[in-house]
Design a protein around this motif. Structure first.
Motif, mmCIF file in Angstrom:
data_model
loop_
_atom_site.group_PDB
_atom_site.id
_atom_site.type_symbol
_atom_site.label_atom_id
_atom_site.label_comp_id
_atom_site.label_asym_id
_atom_site.label_seq_id
_atom_site.Cartn_x
_atom_site.Cartn_y
_atom_site.Cartn_z
ATOM 1 N N VAL A 181 0.830 -1.209 0.000
ATOM 2 C CA VAL A 181 0.000 0.000 0.000
ATOM 3 C C VAL A 181 0.861 1.253 0.000
ATOM 4 C CG1 VAL A 181 -1.673 1.328 1.361
ATOM 5 C CG2 VAL A 181 -1.995 -1.128 1.036
ATOM 6 N N GLU A 182 1.891 1.281 0.849
ATOM 7 C CA GLU A 182 2.743 2.468 0.956
ATOM 8 C C GLU A 182 3.465 2.751 -0.358
ATOM 9 O OE1 GLU A 182 5.187 1.403 4.221
ATOM 10 O OE2 GLU A 182 3.560 1.599 5.690
ATOM 11 N N ARG A 183 3.988 1.704 -0.997
ATOM 12 C CA ARG A 183 4.684 1.891 -2.269
ATOM 13 C C ARG A 183 3.714 2.369 -3.349
ATOM 14 N NH1 ARG A 183 9.831 -0.570 -3.168
ATOM 15 N NH2 ARG A 183 9.232 -0.807 -5.358
ATOM 16 N N ALA A 184 2.515 1.811 -3.365
ATOM 17 C CA ALA A 184 1.521 2.230 -4.353
ATOM 18 C C ALA A 184 1.162 3.697 -4.176
ATOM 19 C CB ALA A 184 0.275 1.354 -4.236
ATOM 20 N N ARG A 185 1.028 4.136 -2.940
ATOM 21 C CA ARG A 185 0.725 5.546 -2.676
ATOM 22 C C ARG A 185 1.864 6.449 -3.125
ATOM 23 N NH1 ARG A 185 -1.993 4.721 3.308
ATOM 24 N NH2 ARG A 185 -4.158 4.525 2.583
ATOM 25 N N ARG A 186 3.093 6.021 -2.907
ATOM 26 C CA ARG A 186 4.240 6.821 -3.346
ATOM 27 C C ARG A 186 4.328 6.868 -4.868
ATOM 28 N NH1 ARG A 186 7.229 3.999 0.741
ATOM 29 N NH2 ARG A 186 8.321 2.823 -0.894
ATOM 30 N N ASP A 187 3.959 5.759 -5.512
ATOM 31 C CA ASP A 187 4.040 5.699 -6.973
ATOM 32 C C ASP A 187 2.984 6.567 -7.651
ATOM 33 O OD1 ASP A 187 6.094 3.897 -6.774
ATOM 34 O OD2 ASP A 187 4.915 2.144 -7.379
ATOM 35 N N ALA A 188 1.841 6.728 -6.999
ATOM 36 C CA ALA A 188 0.701 7.374 -7.651
ATOM 37 C C ALA A 188 1.044 8.742 -8.240
ATOM 38 C CB ALA A 188 -0.480 7.459 -6.691
ATOM 39 N N PRO A 189 1.636 9.672 -7.484
ATOM 40 C CA PRO A 189 1.947 10.968 -8.087
ATOM 41 C C PRO A 189 3.003 10.876 -9.184
ATOM 42 C CG PRO A 189 2.783 10.853 -5.838
ATOM 43 C CD PRO A 189 1.910 9.669 -6.028
ATOM 44 N N GLU A 190 3.943 9.936 -9.065
ATOM 45 C CA GLU A 190 4.955 9.772 -10.103
ATOM 46 C C GLU A 190 4.336 9.279 -11.406
ATOM 47 O OE1 GLU A 190 8.052 7.288 -8.622
ATOM 48 O OE2 GLU A 190 8.510 8.599 -6.918
ATOM 49 N N LEU A 191 3.184 8.582 -11.300
ATOM 50 C CA LEU A 191 2.471 8.102 -12.481
ATOM 51 C C LEU A 191 1.400 9.095 -12.933
ATOM 52 C CD1 LEU A 191 2.072 4.388 -11.340
ATOM 53 C CD2 LEU A 191 3.395 5.163 -13.327
ATOM 54 N N ASN A 192 1.421 10.285 -12.333
ATOM 55 C CA ASN A 192 0.442 11.335 -12.649
ATOM 56 C C ASN A 192 -0.983 10.937 -12.298
ATOM 57 O OD1 ASN A 192 2.336 13.264 -13.715
ATOM 58 N ND2 ASN A 192 2.477 11.995 -15.553
ATOM 59 N N LEU A 193 -1.102 10.129 -11.259
ATOM 60 C CA LEU A 193 -2.412 9.798 -10.694
ATOM 61 C C LEU A 193 -2.658 10.783 -9.565
ATOM 62 C CD1 LEU A 193 -1.986 5.937 -10.664
ATOM 63 C CD2 LEU A 193 -3.657 7.180 -12.031
ATOM 64 N N THR A 194 -3.335 11.852 -9.870
ATOM 65 C CA THR A 194 -3.400 12.977 -8.943
ATOM 66 C C THR A 194 -4.711 13.086 -8.180
ATOM 67 O OG1 THR A 194 -4.095 14.387 -10.792
ATOM 68 C CG2 THR A 194 -1.739 14.327 -10.255
ATOM 69 N N GLY A 195 -5.560 12.081 -8.272
ATOM 70 C CA GLY A 195 -6.782 12.135 -7.473
ATOM 71 C C GLY A 195 -7.919 11.408 -8.142
ATOM 72 N N PRO A 196 -9.098 11.419 -7.525
ATOM 73 C CA PRO A 196 -10.270 10.762 -8.090
ATOM 74 C C PRO A 196 -10.512 11.220 -9.528
ATOM 75 C CG PRO A 196 -10.720 11.511 -5.860
ATOM 76 C CD PRO A 196 -9.381 12.078 -6.236
ATOM 77 N N GLY A 197 -10.827 10.272 -10.376
ATOM 78 C CA GLY A 197 -11.023 10.571 -11.785
ATOM 79 C C GLY A 197 -9.788 10.339 -12.624
ATOM 80 N N ALA A 198 -8.613 10.193 -11.978
ATOM 81 C CA ALA A 198 -7.391 9.878 -12.724
ATOM 82 C C ALA A 198 -7.537 8.499 -13.355
ATOM 83 C CB ALA A 198 -6.185 9.909 -11.796
ATOM 84 N N ARG A 199 -7.079 8.403 -14.598
ATOM 85 C CA ARG A 199 -7.279 7.161 -15.354
ATOM 86 C C ARG A 199 -5.981 6.840 -16.095
ATOM 87 N NH1 ARG A 199 -11.262 3.691 -16.578
ATOM 88 N NH2 ARG A 199 -11.853 3.247 -18.744
ATOM 89 N N LEU A 200 -5.344 5.759 -15.679
ATOM 90 C CA LEU A 200 -4.027 5.397 -16.188
ATOM 91 C C LEU A 200 -4.136 4.256 -17.186
ATOM 92 C CD1 LEU A 200 -0.877 5.530 -15.967
ATOM 93 C CD2 LEU A 200 -1.066 3.843 -14.151
ATOM 94 N N LEU A 201 -3.577 4.436 -18.370
ATOM 95 C CA LEU A 201 -3.453 3.352 -19.341
ATOM 96 C C LEU A 201 -2.103 2.686 -19.140
ATOM 97 C CD1 LEU A 201 -4.456 3.197 -23.025
ATOM 98 C CD2 LEU A 201 -2.096 2.653 -22.407
ATOM 99 N N SER A 202 -2.124 1.372 -18.887
ATOM 100 C CA SER A 202 -0.885 0.625 -18.668
ATOM 101 C C SER A 202 -0.775 -0.524 -19.650
ATOM 102 C CB SER A 202 -0.829 0.074 -17.242
ATOM 103 O OG SER A 202 0.337 -0.737 -17.080
ATOM 104 N N GLY A 203 0.374 -0.578 -20.325
ATOM 105 C CA GLY A 203 0.695 -1.714 -21.170
ATOM 106 C C GLY A 203 1.824 -2.542 -20.596
ATOM 107 N N LEU A 204 2.159 -2.312 -19.321
ATOM 108 C CA LEU A 204 3.268 -3.017 -18.687
ATOM 109 C C LEU A 204 2.853 -4.413 -18.251
ATOM 110 C CD1 LEU A 204 4.671 -0.150 -16.412
ATOM 111 C CD2 LEU A 204 5.457 -0.839 -18.682
ATOM 112 N N PRO A 205 3.741 -5.387 -18.335
ATOM 113 C CA PRO A 205 3.436 -6.730 -17.825
ATOM 114 C C PRO A 205 3.382 -6.740 -16.310
ATOM 115 C CG PRO A 205 5.727 -6.605 -18.511
ATOM 116 C CD PRO A 205 5.102 -5.302 -18.906
ATOM 117 N N TYR A 206 2.793 -7.780 -15.769
ATOM 118 C CA TYR A 206 2.637 -7.903 -14.319
ATOM 119 C C TYR A 206 3.838 -8.571 -13.636
ATOM 120 C CZ TYR A 206 -2.215 -6.424 -13.337
ATOM 121 O OH TYR A 206 -3.377 -5.706 -13.110
#
Length: 251
Positions: free
Chosen positions: A178-203
């Motif tokens: 959870v902590e890492r995901a929260r730190r990653d969010a702004p770096e991925l430009n996920l800046t709040g509700p309504g943010a929508r990220l397109l990802s083509g990265l493998p899991y």
């Protein structure tokens, strides 16, 4: 976000309480043309049923290891959150021989047979369809999951400080995830509700898991998860970004 959200399952419960009808995971398979959109409520229901299958029928519990031999796919995201709900360790791409339970896609069945415990196979067909012929020695997920209960409670409380995720050889607790995901969010430009990220990265890496599930969930946003994105040319990708109202990309 609040201090009580210490596991990925906590994040999903908060999303469900805030706005169950909004999109959470939109999945494209560009090899087949499949598109599936799951609201928070629909995704959470799949997680609940899968957690009941995992805890009840498969007898998995805290400390057990579940090898996920699956690609980036909406059903993989469901299994990751089901593992978090039960408190088992989700070992993404991990060795089947060392796992208590293995969950395999159609391309990894031979590898999955090394597991001496329970084996579950996912056909990964459109709309969650079943195998035309179930693989010998495996439960067919699409057959087993629909009849599971629509409410879930873990037999034992999930410890946020216990191991919860292994990917690319690194182990994370639920709280660290959870902590890492929260730190990653702004770096991925996920800046709040309504943010929508397109990802083509493998899991198969933390970066792929974070962009493709955990960071959008932590940010109160959503993900457009694309398998086979390299099949699209620039114009087709631009049309998808516009049609899906994408605000950020990870490719």
């Amino acid at each position: 976000m609040n201090a009580t959200e210490r596991t990925p399952a906590d994040l999903l419960r908060s999303a469900l309480a805030a706005d169950p009808g909004r999109p959470l995971v939109t999945f494209y398979d560009d090899a087949t043309g499949e598109r599936v959109e799951l609201s928070v409520a629909t995704f959470a229901n799949w997680v609940t049923k899968t957690a009941n299958l995992l805890q009840g029928d498969l007898a998995a519990g805290p400390g057990d290891r579940v090898a996920l031999l699956l690609p980036a796919h909406w059903q993989t995201a469901v299994w990751l959150l089901a593992c978090a709900s039960v408190g088992v360790v989700a070992d993404v791409g991990g060795p089947a021989a060392a796992a208590d339970v293995v969950v395999s896609g159609p391309d990894a069945l031979a590898e999955a047979r090394a597991c001496s415990g329970e084996r579950v196979a996912l056909a990964l067909r459109p709309l969650g369809g079943r195998f035309p012929q179930p693989p010998e020695g495996f439960l067919d997920y699409a057959v087993e999951v629909p009849g599971q209960a629509d409410a879930f409670a873990p037999f034992a409380p999930v410890d946020p400080e216990a191991p919860a995720l292994i990917v690319a050889g690194a182990e994370y607790t639920a709280a660290e995830t959870v902590e890492r995901a929260r730190r990653d969010a702004p770096e991925l430009n996920l800046t709040g509700p309504g943010a929508r990220l397109l990802s083509g990265l493998p899991y198969g890496t933390w970066e792929g898991l974070s962009a493709g599930l955990y960071a959008p969930l932590a940010a109160g946003g959503s993900v457009v998860l694309c398998r086979g994105l390299d099949r699209l040319d620039g114009d087709a990708l631009a049309r998808r970004i516009e049609a899906e109202r994408v605000t950020a990309t990870a490719r």
